[in-house]
Design an enzyme around this catalytic site. Structure first.
Site, mmCIF file in Angstrom:
data_model
loop_
_atom_site.group_PDB
_atom_site.id
_atom_site.type_symbol
_atom_site.label_atom_id
_atom_site.label_comp_id
_atom_site.label_asym_id
_atom_site.label_seq_id
_atom_site.Cartn_x
_atom_site.Cartn_y
_atom_site.Cartn_z
ATOM 1 N N HIS A 20 82.073 75.131 27.692
ATOM 2 C CA HIS A 20 81.894 75.840 26.698
ATOM 3 C C HIS A 20 80.601 76.779 26.766
ATOM 4 O O HIS A 20 79.614 76.089 26.973
ATOM 5 C CB HIS A 20 81.931 75.270 25.179
ATOM 6 C CG HIS A 20 81.544 76.077 23.937
ATOM 7 N ND1 HIS A 20 82.300 76.677 23.393
ATOM 8 C CD2 HIS A 20 80.455 76.015 23.292
ATOM 9 C CE1 HIS A 20 81.756 77.286 22.541
ATOM 10 N NE2 HIS A 20 80.497 76.943 22.344
ATOM 11 N N ALA B 60 100.746 91.725 47.053
ATOM 12 C CA ALA B 60 99.878 91.407 48.441
ATOM 13 C C ALA B 60 100.011 89.720 48.651
ATOM 14 O O ALA B 60 100.061 89.360 49.736
ATOM 15 C CB ALA B 60 98.515 91.975 48.421
ATOM 16 N N LEU C 16 92.319 98.513 59.849
ATOM 17 C CA LEU C 16 93.245 97.406 59.449
ATOM 18 C C LEU C 16 93.345 97.350 57.717
ATOM 19 O O LEU C 16 92.551 97.962 56.836
ATOM 20 C CB LEU C 16 92.658 96.126 59.785
ATOM 21 C CG LEU C 16 92.188 96.129 61.438
ATOM 22 C CD1 LEU C 16 91.797 94.985 62.006
ATOM 23 C CD2 LEU C 16 93.752 96.429 62.068
ATOM 24 N N ASP D 58 106.667 92.684 51.807
ATOM 25 C CA ASP D 58 107.428 94.025 51.154
ATOM 26 C C ASP D 58 108.397 94.160 51.876
ATOM 27 O O ASP D 58 109.421 94.884 51.152
ATOM 28 C CB ASP D 58 106.548 95.128 50.974
ATOM 29 C CG ASP D 58 105.491 95.249 49.563
ATOM 30 O OD1 ASP D 58 105.379 94.014 49.454
ATOM 31 O OD2 ASP D 58 104.774 96.000 49.315
#
Ligand code: NAI
Length: 462
Positions: free
Chosen positions: A441, A317, A38, A309
Site C-alpha cells: 500500500h 508481438a 532489425l 502474424d
C-alpha cells in the site's frame, strides 16, 4: 552439411527472439532481414514508435489537465512536431541497435536482404543461396486496407504513415475502432486534432469484454474523440486538401460523407508472405492467407516452420515472441510450448486497457457458471492521488472452484497490472489465492486484490 542449423526469415519480435533463443541453445543461426534495421514492424513502425508518441502526448495532456491542480503554475508547452518525431526516431534507433547488439552477443548472423525459399532447406538472399536444416518464416503482417480506399501514406495513411505525418492535422477520420485506431486516435486528439472514429460494429474494440469496451468508449468520448458506430466505410478519396470518407449506416443503409485533413485506415492486418516462393514450394495455406501449421509450428514441408502474424492467432508481438522461443526449443530437441489461454492484450491509451483469458460474453456463450469480482479505481488511494481513478478491475472466476478464468482492467498501468493475473492463471490460482496475497500500500495493484476479494466475501474499500 547445411551451412546453418536454422535460418529465420524476418527479424521482428517473433524472428529475433527465435534467433537469440536458438543460438543460446547451441544452434548455428542466421536471421534474414531486408529492412535496414532489425526489430520488424514492432520496433520500426508499430508498438515502439507509437508508445513514444503516446508518452509525449500523455505528458502534454497531464500538463494541461492536472498541473495547476497540483500547484504547478504557468506551464504551457507548445508542440514542436519535428522534435517530437525526432524523439520517436531516437527511441526506435536505441531499440533496433539493441537487437543488433544482442545478435552480435549471441553470434546470430544477420543476412541483409530479402529472402526467398527456392527449395526445401534453401534460403536465397540476393544472389547467395544458403542452406539450413530448419527454416523459420517469421515475416509478420502488413496493413490490410479496404476496397475503394487507396493509401498514399500522406493524406490517406496506415499506421506507418500516421507515425510520420508532415504536420499535426486539424482533423482526422480513423476507419476502424481497433487497437491501432484508438492508440493513434488518442495521440492526435491530445495534440488538438478533431478525431472521428468510424467503426463497422456497434461497439469499439471487437473481442474486448463488453462492459470494459463501453466504459472505454465513454472515457475516450470525454477526451474529445467522436465515434460513428455501426457504419460500413465504402471508400475514401484524397483531394487537394484532405480526404473524403463515405460510409453507410448499417441500421438504415443511409449514405454519409465526412471530410478530414487526414484519414487513418486501421481495419486490421494480413500476413506478409508474398514473394517468399511458398506457392512453388507447395506450402499449405489457410483461407485467410495465413500459413497452415501444426501444434509445433511445422508447415507441411519438412524442416519449414512458421510463427507470429504469418500464422493463426492474435497478431501480437508477445504472442510471436513466445512462439519464437517455443520453436527454438523444439528445434533444439526440447519441449517448447505456448499457453494460448494466457496471452494478455493491452491498449496503451490513457487509461490503459488490459485483458487476459475469457470475457464475460465468452463464458456466457460457453454456458460456464462464473462469478464476477469488480473494483473501481475510485476506491484506490494511489489512483486518486494521480487523477487516474477512472476505470475498474474485473475478475471472472469459476462459480464453484473459484479458479480465475479471466481478468479485464481499465485504469492506470493496466498493462502492467494484468501480469499478476497472468501468473496466477498459469499456476491455476483461485481468486482467493490472489485475495490472500499481501499487496503493498499504496499501489494500483491493490485494486486487483480488491477485485479478487470481491469474488469472495467482498472488497474492503468498495
Ligand atoms: P483490429 O482488427 O483490431 O480493428 C479493426 C477494426 O476495423 C474492427 O473494429 C473492424 O470492425 C473495423 N472495420 C473493418 N472494416 C471496416 C469498414 N469497412 N468500415 C468501418 N470499420 C471497419 O485492427 P487494427 O486496429 O488495424 O490492428 C491490427 C492488428 O495489430 C490487430 O491484431 C491488433 O491487435 C494489433 N495491434 C496491437 C497493438 C497492441 O497490442 N497494443 C497495437 C496496434 C496493433
Amino acid at each position: 552439411m547445411a551451412e546453418f542449423d536454422v535460418i529465420i526469415i524476418g527479424a521482428g519480435p517473433g524472428g529475433y527472439v527465435c534467433a537469440i533463443r536458438a543460438a543460446q541453445l547451441g544452434l548455428k543461426v542466421a536471421c534474414v532481414e531486408g529492412r535496414g534495421t532489425l526489430g520488424g514492424t514492432c520496433l520500426n513502425v508499430g508498438c515502439i514508435p507509437s508508445k513514444a508518441l503516446l508518452n509525449a502526448t500523455h505528458q502534454l495532456h497531464e500538463v494541461h489537465e492536472n498541473f495547476e491542480k497540483m500547484g504547478l503554475m504557468g506551464a504551457n508547452p507548445t508542440v514542436d512536431w519535428a522534435k517530437m518525431l525526432a524523439y520517436k526516431d531516437d527511441v526506435i534507433n536505441g531499440n533496433t541497435k539493441g537487437i543488433e547488439f544482442l545478435f552480435k552477443k549471441n553470434k546470430v548472423t544477420w543476412l541483409k536482404g530479402w529472402a526467398t525459399i527456392p527449395a526445401a532447406g534453401q534460403v536465397k538472399v540476393g544472389e547467395d543461396v544458403h542452406t539450413a536444416k530448419n527454416i523459420v518464416i517469421a515475416t509478420g503482417s502488413e496493413p490490410s486496407t479496404l476496397p475503394g480506399v487507396t493509401v498514399d501514406e500522406q493524406t490517406i495513411v496506415t499506421s506507418t504513415g500516421a507515425l510520420a505525418l508532415s504536420a499535426v492535422p486539424k482533423s482526422m477520420v480513423v476507419i476502424g475502432a481497433g487497437v491501432i485506431g484508438l492508440e493513434m486516435g488518442s495521440v492526435y486528439a491530445r495534440l488538438g486534432t478533431q478525431v472521428t472514429v468510424v467503426e463497422y460494429l456497434d461497439a469499439i474494440t471487437p473481442g474486448m469484454d463488453a462492459e470494459v469496451a463501453k466504459a472505454f468508449q465513454k472515457i475516450l468520448t470525454k477526451q474529445g474523440i467522436k465515434f460513428v458506430l455501426g457504419a460500413a466505410v465504402q471508400g475514401a478519396e484524397a483531394g487537394k486538401t484532405g480526404a473524403k470518407v463515405s460510409y453507410k449506416l448499417r441500421k438504415d443503409d443511409s449514405a454519409h460523407e465526412i471530410e478530414a485533413d487526414v484519414v487513418l485506415v486501421a481495419t486490421g492486418r494480413k500476413p506478409y508472405v508474398n514473394g517468399l516462393g511458398l506457392e512453388a514450394l507447395g506450402v499449405e495455406m489457410l483461407p485467410r492467407g495465413q500459413i497452415k501449421t501444426d501444434g509445433h509450428f511445422s508447415t507441411n514441408i519438412k524442416g519449414l516452420y512458421a510463427i507470429g502474424d504469418a500464422i493463426t492467432g492474435p497478431m501480437l508481438a508477445h504472442k510471436a515472441e513466445d512462439e519464437g522461443m517455443a520453436l527454438a526449443e523444439i528445434m533444439a530437441g526440447k519441449h517448447g510450448h505456448v499457453n494460448y489461454n494466457v496471452i494478455p492484450g493491452v491498449v496503451y491509451t490513457t487509461p490503459e486497457v488490459a485483458s487476459v483469458g475469457a470475457t464475460e460474453e465468452q463464458l456466457k456463450e460457453q454456458g460456464h457458471a462464473y462469478k464476477v469480482g469488480k473494483f473501481s479505481f475510485m476506491g484506490n488511494a494511489r489512483a486518486k492521488a494521480v487523477f487516474q481513478a477512472e476505470g475498474f478491475v474485473k475478475i471472472l472466476a469459476d462459480k464453484d472452484t473459484d479458479r480465475i478464468l479471466g481478468a479485464h482492467i481499465i485504469g492506470p498501468s493496466a498493462g502492467d497490472l494484468i501480469h499478476e493475473v497472468c501468473v496466477a492463471m498459469e499456476f491455476g490460482a483461485s481468486a482467493q489465492d490472489l485475495a490472500l496475497t499481501c499487496h503493498a500500500h499504496p499501489t494500483y495493484s491493490e485494486a486487483v486484490r480488491e477485485a479478487a476479494l470481491a469474488c469472495g466475501d467482498g472488497a474492503i474499500h468498495a
